[in-house]
Design a protein around this motif. Structure first.
Motif, short mmCIF file in Angstrom:
data_model
loop_
_atom_site.label_atom_id
_atom_site.label_comp_id
_atom_site.label_asym_id
_atom_site.label_seq_id
_atom_site.Cartn_x
_atom_site.Cartn_y
_atom_site.Cartn_z
N LEU A 1 -5.72 -7.44 -2.30
CA LEU A 1 -5.94 -6.31 -1.39
C LEU A 1 -5.22 -6.52 -0.06
CD1 LEU A 1 -9.77 -5.69 -1.96
CD2 LEU A 1 -7.85 -4.44 -2.97
N ASN B 1 -2.23 -7.35 0.85
CA ASN B 1 -0.93 -7.57 0.21
C ASN B 1 0.13 -8.12 1.14
OD1 ASN B 1 -1.07 -4.41 0.91
ND2 ASN B 1 1.03 -5.12 1.18
N GLN C 1 2.25 1.86 3.40
CA GLN C 1 3.28 0.88 3.74
C GLN C 1 4.60 1.25 3.06
OE1 GLN C 1 1.13 -2.69 2.49
NE2 GLN C 1 1.45 -3.56 4.54
N CYS D 1 -8.53 -3.88 8.79
CA CYS D 1 -7.67 -3.82 7.62
C CYS D 1 -8.01 -5.02 6.72
CB CYS D 1 -6.20 -3.85 8.04
SG CYS D 1 -5.54 -5.50 8.42
N SER E 1 0.84 -1.19 0.00
CA SER E 1 0.00 0.00 0.00
C SER E 1 0.88 1.24 0.00
CB SER E 1 -0.92 0.00 1.22
OG SER E 1 -0.24 0.43 2.38
N SER F 1 -6.46 3.75 1.26
CA SER F 1 -7.01 3.79 -0.10
C SER F 1 -7.97 2.64 -0.37
CB SER F 1 -5.87 3.77 -1.12
OG SER F 1 -5.09 2.59 -0.98
N ILE F 2 -7.88 1.57 0.39
CA ILE F 2 -8.79 0.44 0.26
C ILE F 2 -9.96 0.57 1.23
CG2 ILE F 2 -9.03 -2.07 0.54
CD1 ILE F 2 -6.03 -2.26 -0.19
N LYS G 1 -3.41 1.99 7.66
CA LYS G 1 -2.29 1.71 6.77
C LYS G 1 -2.77 1.38 5.35
CE LYS G 1 1.47 -0.15 8.42
NZ LYS G 1 2.50 -1.05 9.00
N PHE G 2 -4.07 1.13 5.24
CA PHE G 2 -4.66 0.73 3.95
C PHE G 2 -5.82 1.67 3.63
CE2 PHE G 2 -2.82 -2.72 6.29
CZ PHE G 2 -1.92 -3.25 5.38
#
Length: 435
Positions: free
Chosen positions: A296, A298, A165, A351, A162, A386-387, A383-384
């Motif tokens: 997603l 990852n 990340q 997450c 991400s 955008s998802i 941390k994610f």
């Protein structure tokens, strides 16, 4: 207490040497010669005190024996709360309250403290080579940043972590360098293992690992499972079952160690993403590493989980292993559905990795399983962003330590997935460090 290689071609090794080496000379992973038994149940105590109790039997002959309590106090200075979910007997074990908002902070900090304590003042600098699918590298960077005598080289798959990340991997500077590799995580992992197995290179350059293959990652991670299970047993009088999101199997192996030590850990179930090496095996297929798929979730994009060697070492045969553990895969569409519904259904924003565990919990409940289950929350959802944020419809603020790292500039250098290129960088970096 000695330690053996999963491949059986290395002589029994003392703990301190195994910690420093990272990988056994024969390419295998170190495991305890025997797994000691804890008093059951563990008395209620702070997490760092539980960690000391869990780790002490392994450190009986270590030079760190008398410093173990202090190392644990520093590494386990933040809690791992067990949060109730909306449904009865359903829990979330939050392991993301450390400096990089991921479960890997605990063991990375422990390993940093242990290797620093083992280092003599006149020893040459050690280079920590770490492959990461997203979270390990940042945790190791934070743990070793500006530690005298250590250099960190992070290998991560370019474009497959991400944005936050990636920033967390490249924002350190000083003794930490991030390389964005043109390949997947398995390629990064192969490169790290090649370096650690290169005897000629190690003769010129002290190397160690901070991946989950490291014994210094495996053992301390057992502490939060023992701690959580013991406290739950004291309050409820029954074992707590765990659902562990997993990619490289390090966290799952730690849960098994805690259980084998006698902590009141019940059933273990693994959740993965669309990388289905483990679900296929546990469903009865022969073990076969698969090409890595980008998903997603990852940090679990692993097609050849290294710690599978440890699972096989600890079981007589495939039948016994399959009877002990189950694994379920969750595809991206289902991860999205789970995240979107989680605030109302479970009372949390997860997450993508934690979402795979929540999905397995939902499946168990639909099948009529009423036992107590804890889903392991491996990373903070921010941390994610955008998802997660488009799915839940609102911003998810990062915790303070993560926000601070995101405010710093970050950079990473490109590198081909080629061992000669990595070897050249390692030697060049050692030359610069020596000047």
């Amino acid at each position: 207490m000695n330690f053996l290689s999963t491949r059986g071609q290395t002589a029994p090794t003392a703990l301190d040497a195994a910690l420093a080496a990272g990988l056994a000379p024969d390419g295998g992973l170190y495991v305890p010669e025997t797994i000691p038994t804890l008093d059951r149940p563990l008395p209620a105590r702070a997490l760092h005190e539980t960690a000391h109790a869990v780790l002490a039997p392994y450190f009986v002959d270590s030079a760190l024996r008398d410093r173990l309590g202090a190392i644990c106090a520093q590494a386990f200075s933040f809690d791992a709360p067990l949060r109730p979910l909306a449904q009865p007997d359903s829990w979330l074990l939050e392991l993301f309250h450390g400096p990089t908002a991921a479960f890997k902070d605990y063991a990375a900090r422990f390993l940093g403290g242990a290797l620093s304590a083992l280092r003599t003042p006149d020893a040459p600098d050690t280079t920590i080579v770490v492959a990461t699918s997203g979270d390990t590298g940042a945790a190791v960077a934070a743990a070793f940043h500006r530690r005298p005598g250590f250099r960190v080289l992070i290998l991560y798959p370019d474009g497959r972590v991400s944005p936050r990340q990636a920033h967390g991997l490249g924002c350190w500077g000083d003794n930490v360098q991030a390389l964005r590799v043109d390949g997947d995580f398995d390629a990064c992992q192969r490169l790290a293992k090649q370096a650690l197995s290169d005897e000629a290179l190690r003769a010129q350059l002290p190397l160690s690992s901070a991946n989950s293959i490291s014994l210094g990652r495996l053992l301390p991670q057992a502490a939060y499972y023992a701690h959580t299970a013991a406290r739950y047993y004291a309050d409820h009088g029954e074992p707590l079952n765990f659902i562990v999101p997993t990619g490289n199997l390090g966290n799952a192996c730690a849960a098994l160690v805690a259980k084998r030590m006698g902590a009141p850990v019940g059933e273990l179930r693994l959740s993965t993403n669309a990388n289905d090496t483990l679900p296929r095996y546990f469903a009865g297929a022969d073990y076969s590493a698969q090409p890595t798929r980008a998903t997603l979730a990852n940090a679990m994009d692993v097609g050849a989980p290294s710690n599978f060697e440890r699972l096989r070492h600890w079981h007589r045969d495939d039948a016994e292993l399959r009877a002990a553990i189950h694994a379920d895969g969750v595809d991206d569409a289902t991860i999205e559905q789970t995240i979107r519904a989680a605030p109302q259904r479970h009372g949390v924003v997860p997450c993508p990795h934690t979402a795979t565990g929540l999905r397995v919990l939902e499946t168990l409940r639909a099948q009529g399983d009423e036992r107590p289950w804890a889903v392991v929350a491996t990373a903070h959802p921010s941390k994610f962003d955008s998802i997660v944020e488009p799915l839940v419809g609102h911003a998810v603020p990062p915790p303070p330590a993560l926000a601070e790292s995101l405010a710093r500039p970050a950079s990473a250098e490109p590198m081909a997935a080629d061992y000669a290129a990595l070897r050249e960088r390692l030697l060049a970096g050692a030359t610069v460090a020596a000047l």
